[in-house]
Scaffold this active site. Structure first.
Site, short mmCIF file in Angstrom:
data_model
loop_
_atom_site.label_atom_id
_atom_site.label_comp_id
_atom_site.label_asym_id
_atom_site.label_seq_id
_atom_site.Cartn_x
_atom_site.Cartn_y
_atom_site.Cartn_z
N SER A 259 -17.22 8.89 35.99
CA SER A 259 -15.78 9.14 36.05
C SER A 259 -15.36 10.04 34.90
O SER A 259 -16.13 10.29 33.97
CB SER A 259 -15.02 7.81 35.95
OG SER A 259 -15.14 7.33 34.63
N LYS A 260 -14.12 10.49 34.97
CA LYS A 260 -13.60 11.33 33.91
C LYS A 260 -13.62 10.58 32.57
O LYS A 260 -13.87 11.17 31.53
CB LYS A 260 -12.16 11.74 34.25
CG LYS A 260 -11.57 12.70 33.25
CD LYS A 260 -10.26 13.24 33.70
CE LYS A 260 -9.15 13.03 32.69
NZ LYS A 260 -9.52 13.27 31.30
N ARG A 261 -13.41 9.28 32.65
CA ARG A 261 -13.43 8.48 31.43
C ARG A 261 -14.79 8.53 30.72
O ARG A 261 -14.87 8.56 29.51
CB ARG A 261 -13.03 7.03 31.73
CG ARG A 261 -11.76 6.64 30.99
CD ARG A 261 -11.22 5.31 31.46
NE ARG A 261 -10.89 5.33 32.88
CZ ARG A 261 -11.28 4.41 33.75
NH1 ARG A 261 -12.03 3.41 33.38
NH2 ARG A 261 -10.91 4.49 35.01
#
Ligand code: GLU
Length: 499
Positions: A259-261
């Site tokens: 994910s972007k996280r």
């Protein structure tokens, strides 16, 4: 039949690198088989559209050089238009055809009525078991159905999933997939505003656009049985495309989808280009802005879920096209490997000519250090090419473009003993008469140290700190050649004064 594949993103945000990989595999497969690669924008869910996302997808494919030969932003082909909202009137006829043939039905249930069914029936789904409790053309009289439609009452069209049947298809990557229809539900095909849902539009367009292979992410595997039924019910089974569902891209450190996280947490981008969220104005960096080369991103992504079956890791685009095959795509999820991404980038930078590298960084350098001569810049790149992981790393080499403003204090301490031993005037004379070839310069410097009873190591350290500001950097003769006699002499005298 010639191969036709499509990348069919929904413009609900910036393209994630998982999406880029899907586009890449479609592209490679098309090129390998001299086929067509199509970009279709699937924007029938208008509530989820994000401003700028479609343009972003186009720009990203352009930057990565994986350009479709038909599609939105890339020129018309025989099945124009390629944006589903521009084709919205073409789908209802297929939903109606399904109704006529007994494979779909009108459903008039209001939201409250659906809510009531959900409350009354545990684990409710609209299906063969529950549909007879709904308000639809299977439970209402023909007359009432016609009346409701004439009165312009809102309705959706739902597929009529068979009660208890095995749907099977052969996925090119996962092998045989079997699903019992009891696991499925009567999905909406046409919404009350007349827009098709993803499923109907996707299947109709793949058929109309003569798509031969559907290569897409694993998250669409659960939808595939429904699509298989739609092909059958619409009478298109003969030309149904082959399916290939790609493995997930996983976090580098642990389980679960990348994910972007994860990118923010571990310091790598998950988007090809910088993206500004139109709602929050939050900026997410992209591979391009971080100084990756598109060729490196492509090579790195190609390996996230596929391998050539050999030891070779480094592939030009042409080699990738030749080596690519669906058989070598893995079933298991692929862990994103940041170190590998950096390695690929550094290797691709080394392959650039000095001129090309100079061209790619000139804007950054000129902004940071003032306008540079193109020749000088190319020569400077020759000295640092091997040391760059990202194009942006050039910003750490200010000493190539401007005089030294600050000497690293520990380096100065290491060289100050040369002060008493060095005759700076003699050194200046030497520099004035220095040869113009790297190895001869090296010899001349060593001779000078010998003749003047200077320890060669100390002398070289002094020259290095003078020219770089610290005890690192490229070979001294190369640096002298690049900077030229005048600048070299100036820097050496400046440093000497500081000791
Ligand atoms: N529109 C779908 C998406 O956003 C495409 C799924 C498919 O390729 O069938 O990924």
């Amino acid at each position: 039949m010639s191969v036709r594949v499509r990348f069919a993103p929904s413009p609900t945000g910036p393209l994630h690198i998982g999406g880029v990989r899907t586009a890449l595999y479609n592209y490679l497969f098309a090129k390998k088989h001299q086929g067509d690669f199509i970009l279709r924008i699937e924007d029938t869910d208008q509530n989820r559209l994000v401003q700028g996302a479609e343009q972003y997808i186009i720009e990203a494919l352009k930057w990565l050089n994986i350009e479709p030969n038909e599609g939105v932003g890339f020129g018309d082909g025989p099945y124009f238009p390629y944006r589903q909202s521009d084709r919205k009137n073409s789908y209802a006829q297929y939903a109606e055809q399904l109704i006529r043939n007994g494979f779909a039905y009108y459903a008039f249930d209001s939201e409250q009525e659906l809510e009531a069914l959900k409350n009354a029936i545990p684990n409710f789904k609209y299906d063969a078991v529950t549909r007879m409790q709904g308000k639809n053309s299977l439970t209402l009289s023909t007359q009432e159905v016609e009346q409701r439609i004439a009165n312009k009452e809102a309705y959706v069209i739902r597929i009529k999933i068979p009660e208890d049947e095995i749907v099977r298809f052969a996925d090119e990557i996962r092998g045989n997939v079997l699903v019992n229809t009891t696991q499925m539900d009567d999905k909406v095909l046409l919404k009350s505003d007349g827009m098709p849902t993803y499923h109907l539009a996707n299947v109709c367009d793949d058929h109309i656009m003569k798509i031969t292979h559907v290569i897409r992410g694993e998250e669409w595997l659960p939808s595939a049985p429904l699509h298989v039924l739609l092909y059958r019910f619409l009478g298109w089974e003969e030309t149904m495309p082959k399916f290939a569902h790609l493995p997930l891209l996983l976090k580098p450190d642990g389980n679960g989808k990348l994910s972007k996280r994860d990118g923010d947490r571990l310091g790598f981008p998950v988007f090809p280009l910088e993206w500004t969220d139109p709602k929050t104005n939050e900026i997410s960096s992209g591979y391009k802005q971080q100084g990756y080369l598109p060729e490196a991103v492509i090579n790195m992504l190609a390996f996230l879920g596929w391998n050539p079956g050999t030891e070779q890791e480094f592939f030009s685009e042409e080699e990738l096209i030749n080596a690519f095959s669906l058989e070598h795509i893995h079933k298991a999820g692929a862990k994103f490997d940041f170190e590998k991404a950096k390695w690929f980038n550094a290797e691709y930078i080394k392959l650039l000519s000095n001129e090309k590298l100079a061209d790619l960084v000139k804007e950054k350098i000129n902004n940071l250090f003032g306008q540079q001569d193109a020749n000088y810049l190319a020569n400077a790149m020759a000295l640092i090419k091997e040391r760059l992981t990202f194009l942006n790393d050039v910003e750490h080499f200010s000493y190539l473009f401007k005089s030294i403003e600050k000497y690293e204090s520990s380096s100065i301490e290491k060289i100050n003993k040369i002060k008493d031993a060095l005759d700076i005037q003699k050194l200046e004379n030497l520099l004035n008469a220095l040869p113009t070839e790297s190895s001869s310069i090296e010899i001349a410097l060593k001779e000078f140290a010998n003749q003047n009873q200077l320890k060669i190591g100390d002398f070289m350290k002094f020259l290095r700190v003078s020219l770089v500001g610290e005890l690192s950097g490229p070979a001294i003769p190369d640096l002298i050649l690049l900077l030229g006699k005048e600048e070299t002499t100036k820097r050496i005298k400046n440093c000497f004064i500081q000791l």
